[in-house]
Design an enzyme around this catalytic site. Sequence first.
Site, short mmCIF file in Angstrom:
data_model
loop_
_atom_site.label_atom_id
_atom_site.label_comp_id
_atom_site.label_asym_id
_atom_site.label_seq_id
_atom_site.Cartn_x
_atom_site.Cartn_y
_atom_site.Cartn_z
N CYS A 1 0.81 -1.22 0.00
CA CYS A 1 0.00 0.00 0.00
C CYS A 1 0.84 1.26 0.00
O CYS A 1 0.29 2.36 -0.07
CB CYS A 1 -0.92 0.02 1.21
SG CYS A 1 -0.01 0.02 2.75
N CYS A 22 -1.77 -4.28 7.43
CA CYS A 22 -1.29 -3.06 8.08
C CYS A 22 -0.60 -3.39 9.40
O CYS A 22 0.36 -2.73 9.80
CB CYS A 22 -2.44 -2.10 8.35
SG CYS A 22 -3.53 -1.83 6.96
S1 FES Z 1 -3.51 0.42 4.10
FE1 FES Z 1 -1.41 0.81 4.25
S2 FES Z 1 -0.99 0.38 6.28
FE2 FES Z 1 -3.09 0.15 6.14
#
Ligand code: FES
Lengths: 398, 398, 145
Positions: C33, C103
Amino acid sequence: MEKKIYLDNAATTKTRPAVVEAMLPFFTESFGNPSSVYELATQNKKAVDDARNTIANALKAEPFEIYFTAGGTESDNWAIKATAEAYGDKGNHIITSKIEHHAVLHTCEYLESKGFEVTYVDVDENGIIKLDELKKAIRPTTILISVMFANNEIGTVQPIKEIGQLAKENKILFHTDAVQAFGQLDMDVNDLNIDMLSASGHKLNGPKGIGFLYIRKGLKLKAFVHGGGQERHRRAGTENVPGIVGFGKAVEIAIETLKERQEKEIALRDRLINRVLSEIPYVRLNGHRTSRLPNNVNFSFQFIEGESLLIMLDMQNICASSGSACTSGSLDPSHVLLAIGLPHEIAHGSLRLTLCEDNTEEELDYVVEKIKEIVEKLRSMSPLYEDFIKISHIKEGI
Amino acid sequence: MEKKIYLDNAATTKTRPAVVEAMLPFFTESFGNPSSVYELATQNKKAVDDARNTIANALKAEPFEIYFTAGGTESDNWAIKATAEAYGDKGNHIITSKIEHHAVLHTCEYLESKGFEVTYVDVDENGIIKLDELKKAIRPTTILISVMFANNEIGTVQPIKEIGQLAKENKILFHTDAVQAFGQLDMDVNDLNIDMLSASGHKLNGPKGIGFLYIRKGLKLKAFVHGGGQERHRRAGTENVPGIVGFGKAVEIAIETLKERQEKEIALRDRLINRVLSEIPYVRLNGHRTSRLPNNVNFSFQFIEGESLLIMLDMQNICASSGSACTSGSLDPSHVLLAIGLPHEIAHGSLRLTLCEDNTEEELDYVVEKIKEIVEKLRSMSPLYEDFIKISHIKEGI
Amino acid sequence: MYTEKVMDHFSNPRNVGEIENASGVGTVGNAKCGDIMRIYLDIDDNGIINDVKFKTFGCGAAVATSSMATELVKGKGIKEALQVTNKAVMDALDGLPPVKVHCSLLAEEAIHAALWDYATKNNIVIEGLEKPKTDISEEEVEEVY
Ligand code: FES
Ligand SMILES: Cc1ncc(COP(=O)(O)O)c(C=O)c1O
Ligand SMILES: Cc1ncc(COP(=O)(O)O)c(C=O)c1O
Ligand code: FES
């Protein structure tokens, strides 16, 4: 009667006031897009999840096996086209029945134009699928059997459990169009070995423009409508939250009241059938006498034509139908009535009356009287009837 | 503020009370199936026709060129897939842009898996399609250009007239996804040479689960959803009468109020843009400064992450978005922000605020204050900001 | 979307900040992400984590897991700190949505990275600690339905 008597619940139903009530807050208050992050949206997400749970429970399915669509037609299209796409490498043969709704038939015809082969199995004179023919139709390349739970015109309920069993034994997927049956009959997708099931909100006093497809977990069906990640990436498009909530509410009520509605409607239905059959000559009940939807009645009156009958009933404030609503406007006699063996001219004189729990004996007695009058009137103008009477007189030697 | 400030009108809008009002009778009173023969149904047919006329007028189209669907996503799927199917013998090449909605992009990717070739044309740093690239992409086999009217994330409005002209000169069909633009901008399908146009009810204060596809007369597009004969045999399924009526009402109001809404929203929008750009450091406005939707604002705040920003805004009763709602839940940075050249970490810190006519200056002043506070707080916890400050200090020789 | 505990740690994150001359600093990024987390550890001569601070560029779950992870290691010995897995952090937060499971790996990895930095600076070997990846691209976390 001043008030309309609505006897076309197979075409569509009145949305229950409690359903509208349940939907209203989702138009102007809790109107957020369920895919959003903020709280206003998570309320909606929860409402959608609740509806999904209610529906899953009604089928004894898991919530994540329920995918909301825009209606029964989309569900049928999706189930059949996506199965063809996902399992096309296994085979190109599909089995269905001759009396399916056009949403299934036209989809199958579309697939035929793409190289698929489809067997349309016959039904008997009561509209029940010929299981031996179905069995014989199975090929090594058969990937799907799609047979409706109950027919929309003549109300015949199919031996779904047997079909499910047959499909399972032969490792073929089984889809059922339950648009007419869901909410009227009990169903358990596991017990019945159903892999996919279509339903539509507006057939059970829910809103129009919302439906679902049940897809058994593990099936590798892809999306039919591509786009955003809604419905677990299988059906794109902003969720119709009020529609989903209304559908959930309608199912909740339908399930709660199932038994008592069935009893009430079967009593009304049978009384109506018995009166018409005994009091009007040259009439035939279409569909199976007992294995039929609690609310469906379908007659053929010899020597008369359906549209005239409908218009005259409408002038008496009675709403009925002479085939499926979606195809009225078409001049061909119903493919269902032809499939159960009616000759063209008799199929043309058919009348479908589909009840709801609110109908009363009094209303139906009024309806029987009016049908009698109208049938008599139409027959008196019918050259077919004239010929028939003359021939009978000759036969009787008068 | 106690009251929610809803600034996510690009995700979905509140259904206008007048729209709900217009829909209500079609749930419980005039609930018939418009395909039926009786009078109860013909009232509905008329209501559907009225809505169709209103929408046709808004586009300067003919009523029979408007086909109701379940929403923008279905319209996009239909336009693109049916063009591919109908004109596949002419060629297998489609041109679109890199910043289309997923309803277009994923549909194009699906067609690629079926052997079609798709060119995804670049946009400039403001999100405007590169017309010279578009021109160069045209091949003898190009059958369709699909470019959105206005972008859902950054609000950039495309040079639709030029694209339509280009398509026409080259005898290529032109589809535009006007889901965000319809009801916000004037449009005339003839003047703009648009052959197909998608729109969705819930983006202009109409209901969810209803949309339309405009199909220019003469195009040989087939049905995408097969079944009954509704929508002139091109889109099967019982008509969502309340949805259609609500959509019609929403369009009627949107067209009546178009000018004044535009003026009001542009003033609010520009004030918001100017305040944020001048009062918060390290922020960028995404999308074109003037060729943008009246209600769209999109910023990237360096060193912070979008979801955290959204949740903190939500805690202050401000509903906003950090990309298109349909794809939040996805972890990838927005393809639109990447296409306009933003690096990943800056794309991550984007905030979309989309206004409606009901927003006030006072609300937006409150929003600016809250954004300031939150951006500051998030930057103080950001390792990226820490590094940046250290490096600046080193550079400045401190 | 998030539990109350997650929201609490998100809105009032504990131990945000920097430690000057920290015993160990670890920064990790999540390839999935693009989010980034940095952990500072102050470790005393007995190997006890006296203080811990963090900075995070990431989603709500990333901030909350950073905050919870620092709470869980504070005052602990190095060995115990190694036991603070992403699962322990998630449990302490009453769970995370399926798409947000990754995450929580940021926090675990950032602590490991800071401990590795500490070990390298002090020329010691911490049993069970492997050289941290700076980019976490863990196998797809199975979605649980
Ligand atoms: S979406 Fe990147 S750390 Fe949660
Ligand atoms: C058996 C059956 N299948 C499918 C449909 C299609 O459902 P809808 O019109 O809600 O799309 C209907 C009704 O129209 C039906 O009766
Ligand atoms: C540009 C654009 N196209 C298509 C869609 C899809 O519309 P719907 O979600 O109503 O199907 C949206 C919104 O979600 C959009 O913004
Ligand atoms: S005479 Fe009118 S339909 Fe046959």
